[in-house]
Design a protein around this motif. Structure first.
Motif, PDB file in Angstrom:
ATOM      1  N   PHE A  28      -9.859   4.902  -6.403  1.00 45.44           N
ATOM      2  CA  PHE A  28      -9.032   5.912  -6.496  1.00 45.44           C
ATOM      3  C   PHE A  28      -7.681   5.509  -7.277  1.00 45.44           C
ATOM      4  N   THR A  29      -7.269   6.348  -8.176  1.00 44.77           N
ATOM      5  CA  THR A  29      -6.055   5.934  -8.827  1.00 44.77           C
ATOM      6  C   THR A  29      -5.087   7.194  -8.956  1.00 44.77           C
ATOM      7  N   THR A  30      -3.744   7.165  -8.592  1.00 40.05           N
ATOM      8  CA  THR A  30      -3.101   8.216  -8.658  1.00 40.05           C
ATOM      9  C   THR A  30      -1.603   7.658  -9.435  1.00 40.05           C
ATOM     10  N   SER A  31      -0.906   8.769 -10.001  1.00 37.30           N
ATOM     11  CA  SER A  31       0.355   8.574 -10.366  1.00 37.30           C
ATOM     12  C   SER A  31       1.293   9.547 -10.033  1.00 37.30           C
ATOM     13  N   VAL A  32       2.497   8.976  -9.327  1.00 40.02           N
ATOM     14  CA  VAL A  32       3.548   9.884  -8.741  1.00 40.02           C
ATOM     15  C   VAL A  32       4.978   9.748  -9.484  1.00 40.02           C
ATOM     16  N   PRO A  33       5.303  10.708 -10.258  1.00 40.43           N
ATOM     17  CA  PRO A  33       6.665  10.693 -10.810  1.00 40.43           C
ATOM     18  C   PRO A  33       7.679  10.711 -10.054  1.00 40.43           C
ATOM     19  N   TYR A  34       8.796  10.020 -10.364  1.00 44.53           N
ATOM     20  CA  TYR A  34      10.130  10.309  -9.462  1.00 44.53           C
ATOM     21  C   TYR A  34      11.170  10.327 -10.581  1.00 44.53           C
ATOM     22  N   GLU A  35      12.467  10.772 -10.092  1.00 43.28           N
ATOM     23  CA  GLU A  35      13.410  11.213 -10.846  1.00 43.28           C
ATOM     24  C   GLU A  35      14.063   9.887 -11.732  1.00 43.28           C
ATOM     25  N   ALA A  40      11.191   5.120  -7.572  1.00 43.13           N
ATOM     26  CA  ALA A  40       9.755   4.696  -7.657  1.00 43.13           C
ATOM     27  C   ALA A  40       9.580   3.146  -7.090  1.00 43.13           C
ATOM     28  N   GLU A  41      10.731   2.438  -7.452  1.00 42.04           N
ATOM     29  CA  GLU A  41      10.403   1.098  -7.271  1.00 42.04           C
ATOM     30  C   GLU A  41      10.781   0.871  -5.400  1.00 42.04           C
ATOM     31  N   ALA A  42      11.775   1.797  -4.750  1.00 40.69           N
ATOM     32  CA  ALA A  42      11.786   1.666  -3.549  1.00 40.69           C
ATOM     33  C   ALA A  42      10.699   2.290  -2.900  1.00 40.69           C
ATOM     34  N   VAL A  43       9.786   3.247  -3.265  1.00 43.11           N
ATOM     35  CA  VAL A  43       8.601   3.967  -2.720  1.00 43.11           C
ATOM     36  C   VAL A  43       7.554   2.594  -2.690  1.00 43.11           C
ATOM     37  N   VAL A  64       5.114  -0.036 -10.780  1.00 44.50           N
ATOM     38  CA  VAL A  64       5.942   1.117 -11.059  1.00 44.50           C
ATOM     39  C   VAL A  64       6.059   0.868 -12.629  1.00 44.50           C
ATOM     40  N   GLU A  65       5.808   2.035 -13.433  1.00 49.31           N
ATOM     41  CA  GLU A  65       5.868   2.058 -14.824  1.00 49.31           C
ATOM     42  C   GLU A  65       6.793   3.076 -15.071  1.00 49.31           C
ATOM     43  N   GLY A  66       7.910   2.568 -15.360  1.00 47.47           N
ATOM     44  CA  GLY A  66       9.122   3.629 -15.717  1.00 47.47           C
ATOM     45  C   GLY A  66       9.571   4.140 -14.414  1.00 47.47           C
ATOM     46  N   LYS A  67       9.477   5.514 -14.485  1.00 42.99           N
ATOM     47  CA  LYS A  67       9.766   6.248 -13.281  1.00 42.99           C
ATOM     48  C   LYS A  67       8.737   6.643 -12.452  1.00 42.99           C
ATOM     49  N   THR A  68       7.471   5.952 -12.661  1.00 43.04           N
ATOM     50  CA  THR A  68       6.141   6.631 -12.068  1.00 43.04           C
ATOM     51  C   THR A  68       5.672   5.323 -11.339  1.00 43.04           C
ATOM     52  N   LEU A  69       5.324   5.857 -10.189  1.00 43.40           N
ATOM     53  CA  LEU A  69       4.635   4.794  -9.285  1.00 43.40           C
ATOM     54  C   LEU A  69       3.235   5.030  -9.436  1.00 43.40           C
ATOM     55  N   VAL A  70       2.399   4.018  -9.746  1.00 40.05           N
ATOM     56  CA  VAL A  70       0.890   4.005  -9.766  1.00 40.05           C
ATOM     57  C   VAL A  70       0.276   3.359  -8.866  1.00 40.05           C
ATOM     58  N   ALA A  71      -0.815   3.960  -8.052  1.00 38.00           N
ATOM     59  CA  ALA A  71      -1.478   3.403  -6.978  1.00 38.00           C
ATOM     60  C   ALA A  71      -2.966   3.478  -7.241  1.00 38.00           C
ATOM     61  N   GLU A  72      -3.316   2.325  -6.920  1.00 38.55           N
ATOM     62  CA  GLU A  72      -4.932   1.933  -7.447  1.00 38.55           C
ATOM     63  C   GLU A  72      -5.388   1.356  -6.090  1.00 38.55           C
ATOM     64  N   PHE A  73      -6.672   2.109  -5.679  1.00 43.33           N
ATOM     65  CA  PHE A  73      -7.333   1.419  -4.531  1.00 43.33           C
ATOM     66  C   PHE A  73      -8.968   1.130  -5.018  1.00 43.33           C
ATOM     67  N   PHE A  74      -9.334   0.053  -4.391  1.00 43.04           N
ATOM     68  CA  PHE A  74     -10.983  -0.301  -4.804  1.00 43.04           C
ATOM     69  C   PHE A  74     -11.214  -0.795  -3.402  1.00 43.04           C
ATOM     70  N   LEU A  92       3.075   8.008   1.760  1.00 46.55           N
ATOM     71  CA  LEU A  92       3.940   8.317   0.281  1.00 46.55           C
ATOM     72  C   LEU A  92       4.537   9.766   0.431  1.00 46.55           C
ATOM     73  N   ASN A  93       4.031  10.839   1.235  1.00 50.51           N
ATOM     74  CA  ASN A  93       4.603  11.912   1.585  1.00 50.51           C
ATOM     75  C   ASN A  93       5.826  11.575   2.399  1.00 50.51           C
ATOM     76  N   LEU A  94       5.925  10.704   3.489  1.00 49.00           N
ATOM     77  CA  LEU A  94       7.116  10.512   4.182  1.00 49.00           C
ATOM     78  C   LEU A  94       8.255   9.898   3.273  1.00 49.00           C
ATOM     79  N   SER A  95       7.772   8.875   2.677  1.00 49.96           N
ATOM     80  CA  SER A  95       8.720   8.122   1.631  1.00 49.96           C
ATOM     81  C   SER A  95       9.392   9.066   0.636  1.00 49.96           C
ATOM     82  N   THR A  96       8.356   9.935   0.087  1.00 44.65           N
ATOM     83  CA  THR A  96       9.031  11.014  -0.719  1.00 44.65           C
ATOM     84  C   THR A  96       9.955  11.900  -0.260  1.00 44.65           C
TER      85      THR A  96
END
Length: 110
Positions: A28-35, A40-43, A64-74, A92-96
């Protein structure tokens, strides 16, 4: 507001993560953009603290890639992947929502 320099743990090395992912066909992979990159680094740092309950069967990789948090699960099994991702998404929801409620993390001084 959060202020000052926060001691974030470093992301795991790529070679170590690559070895851990072997034999785990469910992903599972997701990317979450932050302002801001600081948000992104704090989350990432907040979510990296919790290790998986079965690290031999589920691996979580956060970066973290720029302003985006990338999460990968295996994972070795679909049900383990589902459980790990569901727990991650709750935190993630709570942190955001915390950042949205209390304000952005200030950029660290150069």
């Amino acid at each position: 507001r959060i202020s000052g320099r926060l001691p974030f743990p470093a992301a795991p090395s790529r070679s170590h993560s690559t070895r851990l992912m072997e034999g785990k066909p469910y992903t599972f992979t997701t990317s979450v953009p932050y302002e801001t990159e600081a948000d992104a680094e704090a989350v990432r740092a907040t979510l990296a603290v919790d290790n998986e309950l079965q690290p031999d069967k589920v691996v979580k990789k956060l970066k973290v890639e720029g302003k985006t948090l990338v999460a990968e699960f295996f994972a070795t099994e679909p049900r383990l992947l589902r459980a790990a991702v569901a727990a991650f998404l709750d935190l993630l929801n709570l942190s955001t929502r915390t950042i949205e409620e209390f304000g952005h993390v200030p950029a660290q001084a150069a």
